[in-house]
Scaffold this active site. Sequence first.
Site, mmCIF file in Angstrom:
data_model
loop_
_atom_site.group_PDB
_atom_site.id
_atom_site.type_symbol
_atom_site.label_atom_id
_atom_site.label_comp_id
_atom_site.label_asym_id
_atom_site.label_seq_id
_atom_site.Cartn_x
_atom_site.Cartn_y
_atom_site.Cartn_z
ATOM 1 N N GLU A 43 69.799 -6.287 25.213
ATOM 2 C CA GLU A 43 69.030 -7.542 25.194
ATOM 3 C C GLU A 43 68.681 -7.944 23.756
ATOM 4 O O GLU A 43 68.684 -9.126 23.418
ATOM 5 C CB GLU A 43 67.765 -7.388 26.037
ATOM 6 N N GLU B 168 68.642 -1.188 34.178
ATOM 7 C CA GLU B 168 67.264 -1.225 34.679
ATOM 8 C C GLU B 168 67.163 -1.091 36.198
ATOM 9 O O GLU B 168 66.174 -0.561 36.714
ATOM 10 C CB GLU B 168 66.582 -2.527 34.229
#
Length: 697
Positions: free
Chosen positions: A106, A126
């Site tokens: 990210e 995640e």
Amino acid sequence: MSSTNYQLHGSTAVITLDNPPVNGLGYDLRCGIVAGIDQATADPAVKAVVLIGSDRAFSGGADIREFGSPKSYAEPNLLTVIRIVEACPKPVVAAIGGVCMGGGLELTLGCHFRVAIAGASIALPEIKLGLLPGAGGTQRMPRIVGVEAALNLILSGNPVPSEKFKGTPLFDEFIEGNGGDLLKGALAFADKVVAEKRPLKRIRDIRIDYPGQEAFFQFSRNMVKGVAGPFPAPFKCIDAVQAALTKPFDEGMKFERACFIELMGTPESRALRHAFTGERAASKIPDVPDDTPARKIARVGVIGAGTMGGGITMNFLNAGIPVTMLEMKQEALDKGIATIRKNYENSMKKGKLTQEKLDQRMGMLSGTLSYDDFKDADLIIEAVFEEISVKEAVFKQLDAIAKPGAILASNTSTLDVNKIANFTKRPQDVVGMHFFSPANVMKLLEVVRGAATAKDVMATVMQVAKKIKKTAVVSGVCDGFIGNRMIEHYGRVAGFLLEEGATPAQVDKALEKWGMAMGPFRMGDLAGNDIGWAIRKRRYVEKPSIRYAKFADKLCEQGRYGQKTGKGWYLYQPGNRKAIPDPEVDTMLEAYRKELGITPRKISDAEIVQRCIYALVNEGARILEEGIAARASDIDMIYLTGYGFPLHRGGPMLYADEVGLYNVARSMKEFAATSGDAFWEPAPLIAKRVADGKSLT
């Protein structure tokens, strides 16, 4: 202390992430990145910035050492760091090598350009923690690689090689060569960007045009419904990616954040995070330093070519370690080797193994009828009958022939490892290695540490476990160790439920609906009811104060040992493992209750689950208090990886915390009052934690 290095290479500032082992995005590293960007922005001599990690990792994402601590949320948090990087007026180039996962990926999406080396590992994992990417991953990734590719990456959570994204806008350039060439290539790319006056590319500004998106997202929801089970995260991931199409970027970010926070608060995510950290904690032995020198394990000996010995052998062959397998008779040895070959051939038919691999593994296996062939073995594991006199004979033989420094391991599931060690003149070299059946499939390895087991033996066995892809959990010595000591009470309580009015099928179904992979009676039939019977016979002599329901003994007296005899708690048809309820067992049960003068009552599924699971909790708390287990999460890891405990509940100890220890203790006291069984007195550790307002985990 800074976790970054800042250096000038001509007119390019290089910010190197330096937080070993995988550049976890901890507080110090986040501060260092911001400080580096600020310094580069303020320096008129700097024309571009390169953000780079080590050869091993750009960044593995969040720093698990900070999980749940104030530092993990402290500013600058990751969202702030990415916003600052993205707003930098000078081009920021992410140079990606090694692992680039989660928050690390990210972070690169907030950079203006990205270059990578072939073989870098890209992932948004995640979902494996019951979460979604919470720093813009669901909003930026669809904009840069497309909706379908982004959703696949997010929903699988699995790493993919960087080359998979070759030709997409995710990477502006691939750098040829190895890790050492990455910085050179990134600097050359930065110079090119400056020379060509390329405009800064902000992924947030990309607009997505995806006709028919409603139908696609509905299809995606239907697809995940079958595999998501009790976990809410897959659906939230789809919602968040859809928001990238339907909302302006900033609103999409707010939606992603709301979803992330909601998921963080779910028991399912807490369970997955507990399992994640618990697996890592289990590999650490408090008094055995990480740098303890390990013994060399180049050749392994296995005693016994039956189901257990064969399964153990396959683990080592799979890892490329040669094995010598011993049996007493040639026929048993031939049968064991043939079974191993057949297992590999079945894997080959399913496309999981090549002929070359099969030949290679079988080539590392040798059979013997003589203990003398263990003279060169570095590790010898016995998988013989679970009887102390049999173990004694084996270990006396091993003591006579094994070379100095060889590790002698017992696969015992209940017997005293200290007693076994004392059958030798080298108790420091003896350890328990309790594999779970089928040993070539089950992840758990219970490592039993004897009173005299040397620290380097423990370090070696834990390393070996990792090599053969097992989750190793250390147990002290007690009858049944951690897993079987607890499961005995689980089964004992299930037996009383039958006395009081439940049927085997009702008990099994209630626990399986709750999430257990298998109920206690189906599990007994699978393992062999005669094994439990042998343990109970020993208990009647050694611990006459512990009461058992005797109906299980009546079944065994009729030879109903389970799947291997075609009859147990259930009926089984030849070649079929499906458990069929047997009316004959119900008739026997009715007669048994009459003998005891018990009038059966209706028992709810909720009571079945409470009594069986709380039995695990109470015995687990005693084990923890006695120091047999080093930490509550070790107990949970044993149950998650070896006993089919539902992953979304995190293990018996975490489940007790989720319910609330106060509530668990109250229920136990009620069971104690109604049953008169002293077992139900809450373990002193539970009483203490309740009084202190603390949890088990």
